[in-house]
Design a protein around this motif. Structure first.
Motif, short mmCIF file in Angstrom:
data_model
loop_
_atom_site.label_atom_id
_atom_site.label_comp_id
_atom_site.label_asym_id
_atom_site.label_seq_id
_atom_site.Cartn_x
_atom_site.Cartn_y
_atom_site.Cartn_z
N LYS A 145 0.80 -1.50 0.08
CA LYS A 145 0.20 -0.12 0.04
C LYS A 145 0.93 1.21 0.02
O LYS A 145 0.67 2.03 -0.66
CB LYS A 145 -1.03 0.09 1.26
N LYS A 146 1.81 1.21 0.84
CA LYS A 146 2.61 2.40 0.90
C LYS A 146 3.39 2.72 -0.29
O LYS A 146 3.49 3.80 -0.77
CB LYS A 146 3.87 2.26 1.87
N PHE A 147 3.96 1.65 -1.09
CA PHE A 147 4.62 1.68 -2.30
C PHE A 147 3.66 1.90 -3.47
O PHE A 147 4.19 2.11 -4.70
CB PHE A 147 5.78 0.78 -2.55
N GLY A 148 2.41 1.79 -3.53
CA GLY A 148 1.62 1.74 -4.55
C GLY A 148 1.81 0.32 -5.50
O GLY A 148 1.52 0.72 -6.85
N ILE A 149 2.10 -0.77 -5.04
CA ILE A 149 2.41 -1.96 -5.61
C ILE A 149 1.00 -2.41 -6.14
O ILE A 149 0.14 -2.89 -5.14
CB ILE A 149 3.44 -2.86 -5.08
#
Length: 226
Positions: free
Chosen positions: A192-196
């Protein structure tokens, strides 16, 4: 004998009269022992702590405690063996995006002496202070194609700067295959943090601007690697 309601009403009236006549508190000589009103009974309620201990001893004696402990142990072992999958789709094509790790500081950050080190309202990029020299590999170990892709990328070499993070599958099983530590992205916090949005994927410092941003790359695992 007067009822409890009558006694309470009488007590209230007496209290009002005394307060009116003498102020907030009646004088000391007016406080007399009026004796006991009604019969007294010993407290029959069971002590809460004693009740809990008694119940615990009962469960210990009849084997319920051991069964519960074994059930919890099996649950924990099952979760470690195969945590709930994040169900990310497999990447169908290569994709790369830049990730700015800067964080907004809402209030002053001070040192031990009270001196302001970072004022409120500042945007701080941690890459300008600490080098990110790792490569994060995100894969679903339930997909054989992704596991094959990962092994090709790792090259069979143990490299502490390469961290394998699962979005599905058993970290223990994959760790035994790779002979290195394998992590699991709990609750999908990192993806979620890295937008994967799909796996396999990697996160590393952008070679073009290692002190400014990270590079997030998703790969089609069926494509031959160079």
């Amino acid at each position: 004998m007067r009822s409890i309601r009558d006694l309470c009403a009488l007590g209230f009236v007496v209290s009002v009269v005394l307060t009116t006549a003498f102020g907030a508190d009646p004088p000391a000589h007016q406080s007399d022992d009026l004796g006991t009103v009604g019969p007294q009974f010993p407290i029959q309620e069971t002590d809460m702590l004693e009740a809990i201990l008694t119940r615990a001893r009962e469960k210990q004696n009849n084997g319920e405690a051991q069964k519960l402990e074994q059930h919890m142990r099996e649950q924990a072992q099952g979760y470690a063996t195969a945590p709930p999958s994040l169900n990310l789709p497999r990447a169908e094509q290569d994709r790369r995006t830049a990730f700015d790790p800067s964080v907004y500081v809402p209030s002053d950050i001070k040192d031990a002496s009270g001196r302001v080190m970072i004022p409120a309202g500042t945007s701080v990029n941690p890459l300008q202070h600490f080098a990110f020299d790792e490569t994060l590999f995100f894969v679903d170990a339930n997909d054989p194609d992704q596991v094959t892709w990962l092994k090709q990328r790792l090259g069979g070499q143990l490299n502490p700067a390469q961290r394998v993070i699962l979005t599905g599958g058993s970290p223990i099983e994959l760790s035994n295959q790779l002979k290195q530590q394998v992590f699991f992205d709990q609750a999908g916090a990192l993806v979620k943090k890295f937008g994967i949005g799909a796996v396999p994927a990697t996160v590393l410092a952008d070679p073009q601007a290692p002190r400014q941003r990270l590079l997030v790359q998703e790969y089609d695992p069926r494509e031959k690697q160079p």
